[in-house]
Scaffold this motif. Structure first.
Motif: not given
Length: 317
Positions: A200-220
Protein backbone atom coordinates in the motif's frame (compact mmCIF):
# COMPACT_ATOMS: atom_id res chain seq x y z
CA UNK A 1 21.21 10.06 0.71
CA UNK A 2 21.08 7.55 -2.15
CA UNK A 3 18.43 4.87 -1.72
CA UNK A 4 19.49 1.30 -1.10
CA UNK A 5 17.87 -2.02 -0.35
CA UNK A 6 18.06 -3.90 2.92
CA UNK A 7 20.12 -6.57 1.16
CA UNK A 8 22.81 -4.12 0.03
CA UNK A 9 22.80 -2.49 3.47
CA UNK A 10 23.30 -5.87 5.14
CA UNK A 11 26.23 -6.64 2.82
CA UNK A 12 28.08 -3.55 4.05
CA UNK A 13 26.82 -3.30 7.62
CA UNK A 14 30.22 -4.08 9.14
CA UNK A 15 31.37 -0.70 7.81
CA UNK A 16 28.40 1.16 9.30
CA UNK A 17 29.04 4.04 11.63
CA UNK A 18 26.32 5.65 13.70
CA UNK A 19 25.28 9.06 12.32
CA UNK A 20 24.79 12.18 14.35
CA UNK A 21 21.47 12.45 16.12
CA UNK A 22 19.74 15.81 15.62
CA UNK A 23 17.42 17.07 18.34
CA UNK A 24 14.37 17.01 16.08
CA UNK A 25 14.41 13.51 14.58
CA UNK A 26 10.92 12.16 13.74
CA UNK A 27 9.47 9.96 16.46
CA UNK A 28 6.36 7.90 17.16
CA UNK A 29 3.02 9.26 15.99
CA UNK A 30 1.19 9.31 19.34
CA UNK A 31 -0.27 12.83 19.82
CA UNK A 32 1.52 14.71 22.57
CA UNK A 33 4.20 12.04 22.94
CA UNK A 34 7.44 13.48 24.29
CA UNK A 35 10.68 11.80 23.28
CA UNK A 36 13.84 12.77 25.13
CA UNK A 37 16.82 10.90 23.73
CA UNK A 38 19.83 10.45 25.97
CA UNK A 39 23.16 8.71 25.62
CA UNK A 40 21.78 5.46 27.02
CA UNK A 41 19.18 5.28 24.25
CA UNK A 42 21.86 6.00 21.64
CA UNK A 43 24.09 3.25 23.01
CA UNK A 44 21.24 0.74 22.81
CA UNK A 45 20.33 1.78 19.27
CA UNK A 46 23.98 1.56 18.23
CA UNK A 47 24.10 -1.99 19.56
CA UNK A 48 20.81 -3.04 17.99
CA UNK A 49 21.09 -1.55 14.50
CA UNK A 50 23.96 -3.65 13.04
CA UNK A 51 22.30 -6.77 14.47
CA UNK A 52 18.88 -5.76 13.20
CA UNK A 53 19.89 -5.06 9.60
CA UNK A 54 20.77 -8.68 8.64
CA UNK A 55 17.52 -9.87 10.26
CA UNK A 56 15.58 -7.28 8.27
CA UNK A 57 17.36 -8.24 5.04
CA UNK A 58 16.41 -11.89 5.58
CA UNK A 59 12.79 -10.95 6.29
CA UNK A 60 12.78 -8.83 3.13
CA UNK A 61 13.45 -11.95 1.06
CA UNK A 62 9.85 -12.93 1.79
CA UNK A 63 8.32 -9.48 1.69
CA UNK A 64 10.15 -6.41 0.47
CA UNK A 65 8.70 -4.51 3.42
CA UNK A 66 9.62 -5.40 6.99
CA UNK A 67 7.90 -4.79 10.33
CA UNK A 68 10.03 -4.37 13.46
CA UNK A 69 8.43 -4.13 16.92
CA UNK A 70 10.35 -2.52 19.78
CA UNK A 71 8.61 -3.67 22.95
CA UNK A 72 9.23 -3.55 26.68
CA UNK A 73 7.88 -2.30 29.98
CA UNK A 74 7.37 1.15 31.44
CA UNK A 75 10.27 3.57 31.10
CA UNK A 76 12.57 1.23 29.19
CA UNK A 77 12.99 3.64 26.25
CA UNK A 78 10.81 2.12 23.53
CA UNK A 79 9.88 5.42 21.86
CA UNK A 80 13.41 6.77 21.92
CA UNK A 81 15.09 3.60 20.71
CA UNK A 82 12.56 2.99 17.92
CA UNK A 83 12.92 6.60 16.77
CA UNK A 84 16.69 6.23 16.65
CA UNK A 85 16.52 2.98 14.69
CA UNK A 86 14.21 4.57 12.13
CA UNK A 87 16.59 7.53 11.90
CA UNK A 88 19.52 5.18 11.31
CA UNK A 89 17.67 3.39 8.49
CA UNK A 90 16.78 6.68 6.82
CA UNK A 91 20.34 7.95 7.19
CA UNK A 92 21.62 5.08 4.99
CA UNK A 93 18.91 5.36 2.35
CA UNK A 94 16.28 2.91 3.65
CA UNK A 95 12.88 4.49 4.26
CA UNK A 96 11.48 3.94 7.74
CA UNK A 97 8.45 5.11 9.74
CA UNK A 98 7.82 4.88 13.49
CA UNK A 99 4.29 3.92 14.54
CA UNK A 100 3.10 4.11 18.16
CA UNK A 101 0.93 1.20 19.22
CA UNK A 102 -0.52 3.40 21.96
CA UNK A 103 -2.87 4.81 19.31
CA UNK A 104 -4.73 1.49 19.21
CA UNK A 105 -6.44 0.80 22.54
CA UNK A 106 -10.22 0.41 22.37
CA UNK A 107 -10.73 3.31 24.79
CA UNK A 108 -9.07 6.66 25.38
CA UNK A 109 -6.64 6.59 28.35
CA UNK A 110 -9.11 8.05 30.84
CA UNK A 111 -11.78 5.48 30.06
CA UNK A 112 -9.34 2.60 29.84
CA UNK A 113 -7.90 3.46 33.26
CA UNK A 114 -11.44 3.42 34.63
CA UNK A 115 -12.16 0.10 32.91
CA UNK A 116 -9.07 -1.45 34.44
CA UNK A 117 -10.27 -0.45 37.90
CA UNK A 118 -13.79 -1.70 37.14
CA UNK A 119 -12.47 -5.08 35.96
CA UNK A 120 -10.34 -5.45 39.09
CA UNK A 121 -13.09 -4.50 41.52
CA UNK A 122 -15.81 -6.49 39.80
CA UNK A 123 -13.59 -9.56 39.64
CA UNK A 124 -12.65 -9.12 43.28
CA UNK A 125 -16.26 -8.96 44.48
CA UNK A 126 -17.25 -11.96 42.39
CA UNK A 127 -14.36 -13.86 43.92
CA UNK A 128 -15.62 -13.00 47.38
CA UNK A 129 -19.08 -14.27 46.48
CA UNK A 130 -17.68 -17.50 45.07
CA UNK A 131 -15.60 -18.10 48.19
CA UNK A 132 -18.50 -17.26 50.49
CA UNK A 133 -16.71 -14.35 52.20
CA UNK A 134 -18.90 -11.50 50.98
CA UNK A 135 -20.95 -10.04 53.83
CA UNK A 136 -22.68 -6.72 54.34
CA UNK A 137 -19.94 -5.70 56.76
CA UNK A 138 -17.17 -6.64 54.36
CA UNK A 139 -18.97 -4.87 51.52
CA UNK A 140 -19.13 -1.64 53.52
CA UNK A 141 -15.45 -1.94 54.48
CA UNK A 142 -14.58 -2.50 50.82
CA UNK A 143 -16.39 0.68 49.76
CA UNK A 144 -14.29 2.69 52.22
CA UNK A 145 -11.15 1.16 50.73
CA UNK A 146 -12.34 2.21 47.27
CA UNK A 147 -12.79 5.81 48.42
CA UNK A 148 -9.27 5.78 49.85
CA UNK A 149 -8.01 3.98 46.70
CA UNK A 150 -6.12 1.36 48.71
CA UNK A 151 -8.17 -1.75 47.93
CA UNK A 152 -5.29 -3.10 45.81
CA UNK A 153 -2.69 -2.56 48.56
CA UNK A 154 -1.51 -5.95 49.89
CA UNK A 155 -0.64 -4.39 53.25
CA UNK A 156 -4.33 -3.70 53.91
CA UNK A 157 -5.13 -7.40 53.59
CA UNK A 158 -2.52 -8.86 55.96
CA UNK A 159 -5.05 -9.54 58.72
CA UNK A 160 -8.17 -9.69 56.52
CA UNK A 161 -8.61 -13.07 54.77
CA UNK A 162 -11.69 -11.83 52.90
CA UNK A 163 -9.67 -8.96 51.44
CA UNK A 164 -6.96 -11.38 50.37
CA UNK A 165 -9.64 -13.26 48.44
CA UNK A 166 -10.82 -9.99 46.88
CA UNK A 167 -7.33 -8.94 45.80
CA UNK A 168 -6.40 -12.35 44.37
CA UNK A 169 -9.62 -12.61 42.38
CA UNK A 170 -9.38 -9.00 41.21
CA UNK A 171 -5.80 -9.47 40.08
CA UNK A 172 -6.76 -12.60 38.12
CA UNK A 173 -9.60 -10.72 36.42
CA UNK A 174 -7.29 -7.83 35.56
CA UNK A 175 -4.70 -10.21 34.11
CA UNK A 176 -7.42 -11.53 31.80
CA UNK A 177 -8.00 -7.99 30.53
CA UNK A 178 -4.65 -6.23 30.28
CA UNK A 179 -3.02 -6.54 26.88
CA UNK A 180 -5.80 -8.71 25.47
CA UNK A 181 -8.15 -8.10 22.56
CA UNK A 182 -10.64 -6.68 25.05
CA UNK A 183 -8.26 -3.81 25.79
CA UNK A 184 -6.28 -3.37 22.57
CA UNK A 185 -7.53 -3.26 18.97
CA UNK A 186 -5.11 -5.79 17.53
CA UNK A 187 -7.33 -6.44 14.51
CA UNK A 188 -7.05 -2.85 13.28
CA UNK A 189 -3.30 -2.73 13.76
CA UNK A 190 -2.79 -6.18 12.19
CA UNK A 191 -4.78 -4.99 9.16
CA UNK A 192 -2.46 -1.99 8.86
CA UNK A 193 0.59 -4.26 8.92
CA UNK A 194 -0.99 -6.46 6.24
CA UNK A 195 -1.70 -3.42 4.05
CA UNK A 196 1.87 -2.19 4.50
CA UNK A 197 3.34 -5.55 3.51
CA UNK A 198 1.04 -5.82 0.52
CA UNK A 199 2.58 -2.65 -0.87
CA UNK A 200 0.00 0.00 0.00
CA UNK A 201 1.33 3.41 -1.00
CA UNK A 202 -0.80 5.30 1.51
CA UNK A 203 -2.43 4.08 4.73
CA UNK A 204 -4.83 5.82 7.07
CA UNK A 205 -3.34 5.67 10.56
CA UNK A 206 -5.17 6.34 13.79
CA UNK A 207 -4.33 9.16 16.16
CA UNK A 208 -5.58 9.08 19.74
CA UNK A 209 -5.20 11.88 22.25
CA UNK A 210 -6.38 11.89 25.82
CA UNK A 211 -9.93 13.18 25.33
CA UNK A 212 -12.93 11.70 23.58
CA UNK A 213 -12.89 14.29 20.79
CA UNK A 214 -9.14 13.88 20.17
CA UNK A 215 -9.39 10.91 17.81
CA UNK A 216 -8.80 11.10 14.07
CA UNK A 217 -7.03 9.44 11.13
CA UNK A 218 -4.22 10.70 8.94
CA UNK A 219 -3.20 9.38 5.54
CA UNK A 220 0.51 8.49 5.73
CA UNK A 221 2.64 8.13 2.60
CA UNK A 222 4.42 4.77 2.63
CA UNK A 223 5.63 4.85 -0.98
CA UNK A 224 9.27 5.20 0.12
CA UNK A 225 9.07 3.18 3.35
CA UNK A 226 10.68 -0.25 3.61
CA UNK A 227 10.77 -0.61 7.40
CA UNK A 228 7.77 -0.01 9.66
CA UNK A 229 8.98 0.39 13.24
CA UNK A 230 6.34 -0.19 15.94
CA UNK A 231 7.05 1.02 19.46
CA UNK A 232 4.61 -0.55 21.88
CA UNK A 233 4.48 -2.53 25.10
CA UNK A 234 2.39 -5.18 23.32
CA UNK A 235 4.43 -5.31 20.11
CA UNK A 236 5.40 -8.96 20.71
CA UNK A 237 1.90 -10.10 21.66
CA UNK A 238 0.46 -13.29 20.17
CA UNK A 239 -2.63 -11.23 19.27
CA UNK A 240 -0.68 -9.00 16.86
CA UNK A 241 -0.14 -10.43 13.39
CA UNK A 242 2.50 -9.30 10.90
CA UNK A 243 5.56 -8.48 13.02
CA UNK A 244 8.76 -9.87 11.50
CA UNK A 245 11.32 -8.90 14.12
CA UNK A 246 10.37 -8.36 17.77
CA UNK A 247 13.04 -6.52 19.76
CA UNK A 248 12.64 -6.72 23.53
CA UNK A 249 14.07 -3.93 25.66
CA UNK A 250 14.11 -5.72 28.97
CA UNK A 251 13.82 -4.28 32.44
CA UNK A 252 13.61 -6.37 35.59
CA UNK A 253 10.87 -5.50 38.11
CA UNK A 254 13.44 -3.90 40.41
CA UNK A 255 14.91 -1.83 37.56
CA UNK A 256 11.42 -0.67 36.60
CA UNK A 257 10.64 0.34 40.18
CA UNK A 258 13.93 2.20 40.50
CA UNK A 259 13.30 4.06 37.25
CA UNK A 260 9.79 5.12 38.25
CA UNK A 261 10.97 6.24 41.69
CA UNK A 262 13.69 8.36 40.09
CA UNK A 263 11.23 9.84 37.58
CA UNK A 264 8.76 10.92 40.28
CA UNK A 265 10.30 14.26 41.14
CA UNK A 266 7.60 15.05 43.72
CA UNK A 267 8.61 12.01 45.74
CA UNK A 268 5.37 10.12 45.24
CA UNK A 269 5.52 6.43 44.47
CA UNK A 270 3.20 4.43 42.25
CA UNK A 271 -0.17 3.51 43.70
CA UNK A 272 -0.68 -0.15 44.67
CA UNK A 273 -2.99 -0.51 41.67
CA UNK A 274 -0.43 0.90 39.22
CA UNK A 275 2.22 -1.38 40.73
CA UNK A 276 -0.06 -4.35 40.15
CA UNK A 277 -0.68 -3.31 36.53
CA UNK A 278 3.06 -3.07 35.90
CA UNK A 279 3.64 -6.49 37.47
CA UNK A 280 0.98 -8.07 35.27
CA UNK A 281 2.40 -6.39 32.15
CA UNK A 282 5.86 -7.70 33.13
CA UNK A 283 4.52 -11.26 33.19
CA UNK A 284 2.84 -10.75 29.81
CA UNK A 285 6.10 -9.49 28.31
CA UNK A 286 7.90 -12.46 29.84
CA UNK A 287 5.44 -14.97 28.39
CA UNK A 288 6.29 -13.79 24.86
CA UNK A 289 10.01 -13.12 25.37
CA UNK A 290 11.01 -16.41 23.72
CA UNK A 291 9.83 -14.99 20.38
CA UNK A 292 12.09 -11.93 20.50
CA UNK A 293 14.84 -11.90 17.89
CA UNK A 294 16.93 -9.53 20.00
CA UNK A 295 16.82 -8.99 23.77
CA UNK A 296 18.61 -5.99 25.26
CA UNK A 297 19.10 -5.52 28.99
CA UNK A 298 18.32 -2.29 30.83
CA UNK A 299 22.07 -1.63 31.00
CA UNK A 300 22.42 -2.06 27.23
CA UNK A 301 23.78 -5.59 26.89
CA UNK A 302 22.70 -8.17 24.32
CA UNK A 303 21.15 -11.20 26.04
CA UNK A 304 20.61 -14.71 24.78
CA UNK A 305 17.24 -16.09 25.82
CA UNK A 306 18.82 -18.40 28.41
CA UNK A 307 20.66 -15.42 29.91
CA UNK A 308 17.44 -13.43 29.96
CA UNK A 309 15.63 -16.37 31.58
CA UNK A 310 18.26 -16.72 34.29
CA UNK A 311 18.12 -12.98 35.02
CA UNK A 312 14.34 -12.93 35.31
CA UNK A 313 14.22 -16.12 37.36
CA UNK A 314 16.31 -14.40 40.01
CA UNK A 315 13.58 -11.73 40.13
CA UNK A 316 10.81 -14.28 40.53
CA UNK A 317 9.26 -13.51 37.12
Amino acid sequence: MEKQTLATLAASIENWRAPEVPADIPHGDMPGDKVEINQGHIQKANLIFPLLVPLAAKAAEISSRVVVAVCGGSGVGKSETASLLSHYFRSVGVGAYTLSGDNYPRRIPQYNDAERVRVFRTGGMRGMLQKGVYTKQNGCALQKLWVADVDADPSTALDEPWLQVYQAAGRAALADYLGTEREQDYDELSAILAAFKSGAQSIWLKRMGRTEDARWYEAVDFSEVSVLMIEWTHGNSDFLQGVDIPVLLNSTPEETRAHRRARNRDGKIDSPFTTMVLEIEQKELDSCAHKAKLIISKSGELLRYDEYRALMDTQGV
